[in-house]
Design a protein around this motif. Structure first.
Motif, mmCIF file in Angstrom:
data_model
loop_
_atom_site.group_PDB
_atom_site.id
_atom_site.type_symbol
_atom_site.label_atom_id
_atom_site.label_comp_id
_atom_site.label_asym_id
_atom_site.label_seq_id
_atom_site.Cartn_x
_atom_site.Cartn_y
_atom_site.Cartn_z
ATOM 1 N N UNK A 81 0.828 -1.218 0.000
ATOM 2 C CA UNK A 81 0.000 0.000 0.000
ATOM 3 C C UNK A 81 0.852 1.253 0.000
ATOM 4 N N UNK A 82 1.934 1.248 0.736
ATOM 5 C CA UNK A 82 2.799 2.430 0.756
ATOM 6 C C UNK A 82 3.369 2.694 -0.629
ATOM 7 N N UNK A 83 3.687 1.613 -1.332
ATOM 8 C CA UNK A 83 4.222 1.778 -2.692
ATOM 9 C C UNK A 83 3.137 2.321 -3.622
ATOM 10 N N UNK A 84 1.912 1.836 -3.431
ATOM 11 C CA UNK A 84 0.824 2.321 -4.283
ATOM 12 C C UNK A 84 0.597 3.811 -4.052
ATOM 13 N N UNK A 85 0.565 4.199 -2.779
ATOM 14 C CA UNK A 85 0.359 5.614 -2.464
ATOM 15 C C UNK A 85 1.509 6.453 -3.023
ATOM 16 N N UNK A 86 2.727 5.970 -2.834
ATOM 17 C CA UNK A 86 3.897 6.721 -3.321
ATOM 18 C C UNK A 86 3.845 6.834 -4.848
ATOM 19 N N UNK A 87 3.394 5.784 -5.511
ATOM 20 C CA UNK A 87 3.306 5.812 -6.974
ATOM 21 C C UNK A 87 2.284 6.850 -7.429
ATOM 22 N N UNK A 88 1.253 7.014 -6.606
ATOM 23 C CA UNK A 88 0.226 7.992 -6.959
ATOM 24 C C UNK A 88 0.745 9.423 -6.820
ATOM 25 N N UNK A 89 1.689 9.641 -5.912
ATOM 26 C CA UNK A 89 2.118 11.033 -5.717
ATOM 27 C C UNK A 89 3.495 11.362 -6.303
ATOM 28 N N UNK A 90 4.337 10.352 -6.507
ATOM 29 C CA UNK A 90 5.662 10.650 -7.090
ATOM 30 C C UNK A 90 5.565 10.609 -8.615
ATOM 31 N N UNK A 91 6.636 11.050 -9.255
ATOM 32 C CA UNK A 91 6.538 11.194 -10.709
ATOM 33 C C UNK A 91 6.863 9.940 -11.490
ATOM 34 N N UNK A 92 7.615 9.037 -10.901
ATOM 35 C CA UNK A 92 7.917 7.791 -11.604
ATOM 36 C C UNK A 92 8.168 6.695 -10.579
ATOM 37 N N UNK A 93 8.138 5.425 -11.027
ATOM 38 C CA UNK A 93 8.243 4.309 -10.077
ATOM 39 C C UNK A 93 9.527 4.348 -9.248
ATOM 40 N N UNK A 94 10.603 4.788 -9.855
ATOM 41 C CA UNK A 94 11.869 4.810 -9.130
ATOM 42 C C UNK A 94 11.812 5.815 -7.974
ATOM 43 N N UNK A 95 11.330 7.002 -8.287
ATOM 44 C CA UNK A 95 11.178 8.019 -7.231
ATOM 45 C C UNK A 95 10.227 7.522 -6.144
ATOM 46 N N UNK A 96 9.191 6.815 -6.576
ATOM 47 C CA UNK A 96 8.184 6.345 -5.613
ATOM 48 C C UNK A 96 8.810 5.384 -4.610
ATOM 49 N N UNK A 97 9.640 4.446 -5.111
ATOM 50 C CA UNK A 97 10.269 3.507 -4.184
ATOM 51 C C UNK A 97 11.309 4.196 -3.303
ATOM 52 N N UNK A 98 12.009 5.166 -3.876
ATOM 53 C CA UNK A 98 12.942 5.941 -3.041
ATOM 54 C C UNK A 98 12.184 6.635 -1.916
ATOM 55 N N UNK A 99 11.032 7.152 -2.284
ATOM 56 C CA UNK A 99 10.204 7.851 -1.297
ATOM 57 C C UNK A 99 9.772 6.895 -0.180
ATOM 58 N N UNK A 100 9.362 5.697 -0.572
ATOM 59 C CA UNK A 100 8.945 4.711 0.441
ATOM 60 C C UNK A 100 10.128 4.382 1.349
ATOM 61 N N UNK A 101 11.292 4.244 0.741
ATOM 62 C CA UNK A 101 12.476 3.921 1.541
ATOM 63 C C UNK A 101 12.768 5.014 2.576
ATOM 64 N N UNK A 102 12.710 6.246 2.129
ATOM 65 C CA UNK A 102 12.945 7.363 3.057
ATOM 66 C C UNK A 102 11.903 7.339 4.177
ATOM 67 N N UNK A 103 10.672 7.069 3.786
ATOM 68 C CA UNK A 103 9.589 7.067 4.788
ATOM 69 C C UNK A 103 9.777 5.950 5.816
ATOM 70 N N UNK A 104 10.220 4.782 5.365
ATOM 71 C CA UNK A 104 10.448 3.681 6.319
ATOM 72 C C UNK A 104 11.535 4.092 7.304
ATOM 73 N N UNK A 105 12.611 4.657 6.777
ATOM 74 C CA UNK A 105 13.712 5.065 7.654
ATOM 75 C C UNK A 105 13.241 6.088 8.676
ATOM 76 N N UNK A 106 12.488 7.059 8.197
ATOM 77 C CA UNK A 106 11.997 8.084 9.124
ATOM 78 C C UNK A 106 11.054 7.495 10.162
ATOM 79 N N UNK A 107 10.183 6.621 9.691
ATOM 80 C CA UNK A 107 9.194 6.036 10.609
ATOM 81 C C UNK A 107 9.889 5.266 11.727
ATOM 82 N N UNK A 108 10.898 4.479 11.363
ATOM 83 C CA UNK A 108 11.580 3.693 12.387
ATOM 84 C C UNK A 108 12.361 4.597 13.332
ATOM 85 N N UNK A 109 12.997 5.607 12.772
ATOM 86 C CA UNK A 109 13.774 6.521 13.620
ATOM 87 C C UNK A 109 12.872 7.265 14.601
#
Lengths: 168, 246
Positions: A18-46
């Motif tokens: 779901x996080x990837x789907x949401x990120x895909x909806x708001x980022x400009x391309x799939x690569x950016x979307x996954x990068x965004x999810x990665x950043x979000x996971x790191x922030x969430x855990x921190x």
């Protein structure tokens, strides 16, 4: 008491589609979307200590994805605005994407929306989050969510009508 | 009745209260144009949904799963004590975290008491578990901020309980690895909680996120009993100089 960290990690893994789907909806391309999810996971855990026991993990994570995207978009700033249309154009001629032309048309239309409208659409229309929850995630009143959604819908309907018209 | 586009949109998103919803439905039945506008909203929703639902079928990239499983976490999330304090005792929660602990059930406790000699670490008296021998000595004298690596007892966090007593967490290496909380009564250290840990020694102080559940029972006990912040090194030394009496 908050869930132990190992439990939280597995819950985040479960949310990844779901996080990837949401990120895909708001980022400009799939690569950016996954990068965004990665950043979000790191922030969430921190910041996992900030997750309140009564709050829904998905909402909390969507909020982090949204904030991370806004931060990213701000820091990329001008460069992004100049190159984004070209990047979108590149995908259109790619045969791998031909079968996904409907998705592409939708994504292209989404990419033209202002950030906050796109986020509202991503939350409510793509993720099926309620207006109230979306307002909490975006930290705005419900009225702001509905007006952003209304404007976004109007714009999307106009753009997608154009696209389908052009394809026929 | 006239409806704004926002109301029609909210209808399509199933966000209206029942009376408004019924009013919209009645109006739609009478006005095909209204029904068409609602249908467009629903169609857009379906279009977006089906476009992005494809993402759900894609395999999640390994790097994202790896990040979720290994990225550094806020230790506070692993329960209990906010680690905000400036000078933490040297035997920190993360070290305790390397001990997989479980509740001491009667059988384990029985074994421990049987095995313990008269100078054993824990004795039962008047329905209470009391620290004895090496454990009592360590609780009274050993500072968490200054203890030998191989000491038979390791002290963790010291704190004031809500009832005003000084309490300390400990890890016993012998006769079996046990972690617990003891509080200073008038004469003795009362063992409040005891949990068996799967592993005797802390792993050199490295924080290990994977499989390092803290001895939950011990942490919960601290969480429930602590008043304010844990003692820092100087607070611990001051408490010792008063023989842990309040």
């Amino acid at each position: 008491m908050p869930a132990p960290i190992e439990e939280l990690r597995e819950q985040i893994v479960g949310l990844l589609p779901r996080l990837r789907r949401f990120a895909r909806a708001i980022a400009r391309n799939p690569h950016d979307a996954d990068d965004l999810v990665q950043i979000a996971i790191e922030r969430a855990l921190a910041r996992s200590g900030q997750l309140r026991p009564d709050s829904r993990l998905s909402s909390w994570m969507f909020g982090i994805v949204r904030n991370a995207w806004i931060d990213e978009a701000r820091s990329r700033g001008r460069r992004e605005r100049i190159f984004a249309p070209a990047e979108l154009g590149e995908n259109i001629g790619d045969p791998a994407h031909e079968t996904q032309s409907d998705m592409l048309a939708v994504q292209e239309a989404m990419a033209r929306l202002p950030e906050e409208q796109r986020i509202a659409v991503g939350l409510v229309l793509v993720e099926g989050v309620s207006y109230k929850e979306a307002a909490e995630i975006m930290n705005v009143p419900i009225g702001t969510v509905t007006s952003r959604l209304a404007r976004a819908r109007e714009a999307l309907q106009a753009m997608l009508a154009d696209t389908t018209g052009a394809l026929r | 009745m006239k409806f704004s586009d926002e109301t029609l949109m909210a209808y399509a998103d199933d966000e209206l209260d029942p009376p408004t919803r019924a009013a919209v439905e009645a109006a739609m039945a009478a006005d095909p144009e209204l029904a068409r506008r609602v249908a467009r909203h629903k169609e857009l929703r379906n279009q977006l949904r089906s476009a992005f639902d494809k993402v759900l079928d894609e395999p999640v990239p390994d790097r994202l799963i790896a990040t979720a499983r290994t990225a550094p976490a806020d230790r506070r999330a692993d329960n209990v004590i906010p680690l905000r304090r400036k000078s933490a005792p040297r035997w920190s929660w993360p070290q305790l975290g390397s001990i997989a602990a479980s509740l001491v059930v009667g059988a384990i406790l029985g074994q421990l008491l049987l095995r313990a000699s008269i100078t054993g670490p824990i004795i039962a008296r008047d329905g209470q578990l009391l620290a004895s021998g090496a454990l009592a000595h360590a609780l009274s004298n050993q500072l968490a901020s200054d203890q030998a690596q191989q000491a038979p007892v390791r002290l963790g966090v010291s704190f004031r309980s809500k009832s005003g007593e000084y309490c300390r967490t400990f890890l016993l290496r012998e006769p079996s690895a046990l972690a617990g909380v003891a509080c200073r009564g008038r004469e003795q250290w009362r063992v409040q909680v005891l949990a068996q840990s799967g592993q005797a020694a802390a792993d050199g102080g490295q924080y290990r996120p994977a499989g390092s559940a803290l001895p939950r029972l011990v942490l919960q006990a601290v969480d429930e009993q602590i008043a304010g912040e844990p003692l820092d090194a100087s607070g611990e030394a001051a408490a010792r100089s008063r023989d842990w009496r309040h």
